[in-house]
Design a protein around this motif. Structure first.
Motif, mmCIF file in Angstrom:
data_model
loop_
_atom_site.group_PDB
_atom_site.id
_atom_site.type_symbol
_atom_site.label_atom_id
_atom_site.label_comp_id
_atom_site.label_asym_id
_atom_site.label_seq_id
_atom_site.Cartn_x
_atom_site.Cartn_y
_atom_site.Cartn_z
ATOM 1 N N THR A 95 -25.178 8.563 -62.749
ATOM 2 C CA THR A 95 -24.224 8.137 -61.299
ATOM 3 C C THR A 95 -24.744 8.054 -60.068
ATOM 4 O O THR A 95 -26.513 8.632 -60.105
ATOM 5 N N ALA A 96 -24.482 6.756 -59.652
ATOM 6 C CA ALA A 96 -25.146 6.191 -58.570
ATOM 7 C C ALA A 96 -24.160 6.117 -57.161
ATOM 8 O O ALA A 96 -23.645 6.769 -56.824
ATOM 9 N N ARG A 97 -25.699 7.213 -56.509
ATOM 10 C CA ARG A 97 -25.098 7.637 -55.061
ATOM 11 C C ARG A 97 -25.014 7.046 -54.125
ATOM 12 O O ARG A 97 -26.396 5.939 -53.916
ATOM 13 N N ILE A 98 -23.641 6.365 -53.437
ATOM 14 C CA ILE A 98 -23.441 4.985 -52.910
ATOM 15 C C ILE A 98 -24.234 4.886 -51.639
ATOM 16 O O ILE A 98 -24.013 5.707 -50.734
ATOM 17 N N VAL A 99 -24.781 3.740 -50.679
ATOM 18 C CA VAL A 99 -25.062 3.694 -49.341
ATOM 19 C C VAL A 99 -24.598 3.484 -48.858
ATOM 20 O O VAL A 99 -24.428 2.193 -48.968
ATOM 21 N N ALA A 100 -23.693 3.398 -48.059
ATOM 22 C CA ALA A 100 -22.584 3.266 -47.081
ATOM 23 C C ALA A 100 -22.826 2.569 -45.948
ATOM 24 O O ALA A 100 -24.169 2.934 -44.611
ATOM 25 N N VAL A 101 -23.056 1.331 -45.609
ATOM 26 C CA VAL A 101 -23.219 0.566 -44.572
ATOM 27 C C VAL A 101 -22.193 -0.173 -43.235
ATOM 28 O O VAL A 101 -21.453 -0.848 -43.979
ATOM 29 N N VAL A 102 -21.752 0.787 -42.161
ATOM 30 C CA VAL A 102 -20.565 0.306 -41.495
ATOM 31 C C VAL A 102 -20.862 0.237 -39.784
ATOM 32 O O VAL A 102 -21.723 0.379 -39.465
#
Length: 218
Positions: A95-102
């Motif tokens: 599984t990929a743990r996504i890095v969100a960029v806000v």
């Protein structure tokens, strides 16, 4: 993470040596297939759980490298389907743990996304706190790189909203504004890092690695 352990290698030293790779990300699927092949395994790729069920000859499969978060039927649902029908295949979940960029600065947001991707992370961008709340699947997010001074809802307000609703994501704050009181507040409350723009690439990558090493919120 994907290199089979010694017991898994011994298990695959049987006539059924095919390793099925089920992942709806074509790039990831091809990468895993290549890795397996250069290590001496026979690999076959499937773009979805449904494609696997429709075309795989399970009698020839030694194990399945299975993405948990597939479009359509999930990896977990496929695993249960196989077990319910008496097909007892060995499963390696990925599984990929996504890095969100806000960040509401498009140039900065794209730069951070590019930096994360070239360092091997899965990144997704959001132009505002509201866009993040409306479209992000927080169950798949490992941490958030969050600009404090956003238009509309601020980064701090988004952080509080997430915590108030029980969503305990690891946060890396970024900002172009000097505010020592706010920095102390954020660090005391448990953010992973507080970075001042422009920040060195290695500081961000180090912070993301720390955020993803432990459970969310640590």
């Amino acid at each position: 993470m994907l290199c089979p352990s010694a017991p898994e290698r011994r298990q695959l030293e049987s006539p059924a040596r095919i390793v099925a790779v089920v992942d709806d990300d074509p790039s990831m699927r091809r990468s895993v297939e290549r890795l397996l092949k250069v290590n001496g395994f026979v690999a076959e790729g499937h773009s979805s759980a449904e494609a696997f069920l429709n075309s795989a000859d399970v009698s020839q499969i030694g194990c399945v490298v299975l993405d948990i978060h597939l479009g359509g039927m999930s990896g977990i649902a496929l695993w249960h389907r196989l077990r319910d029908t008496g097909t007892n295949l060995s499963i390696i979940f990925i599984t990929a743990r996504i890095v969100a960029v806000v960040d509401d600065d498009p140039s900065m947001r794209r730069s951070v996304e590019r930096l994360l991707k070239v360092n091997g992370f899965v990144a997704e961008g959001h132009s505002s706190a509201e866009a993040f709340l409306n479209s992000a699947d927080v169950s798949q997010i490992g941490c958030v790189v969050l600009d404090i001074h956003l238009g509309g809802m601020s980064g701090i307000a988004l952080w509080h909203r997430l915590r108030d609703t029980g969503t305990n994501l690891s946060i890396i704050f970024i900002t172009a504004v000097e505010d020592e009181a706010l920095e102390r507040e954020a660090l005391k409350a448990g953010c992973v890092a507080y970075l001042h723009k422009p920040f060195p690439a290695d500081l961000l990558i180090g912070a993301v690695n720390r955020a993803l090493e432990g459970p969310p919120g640590n």
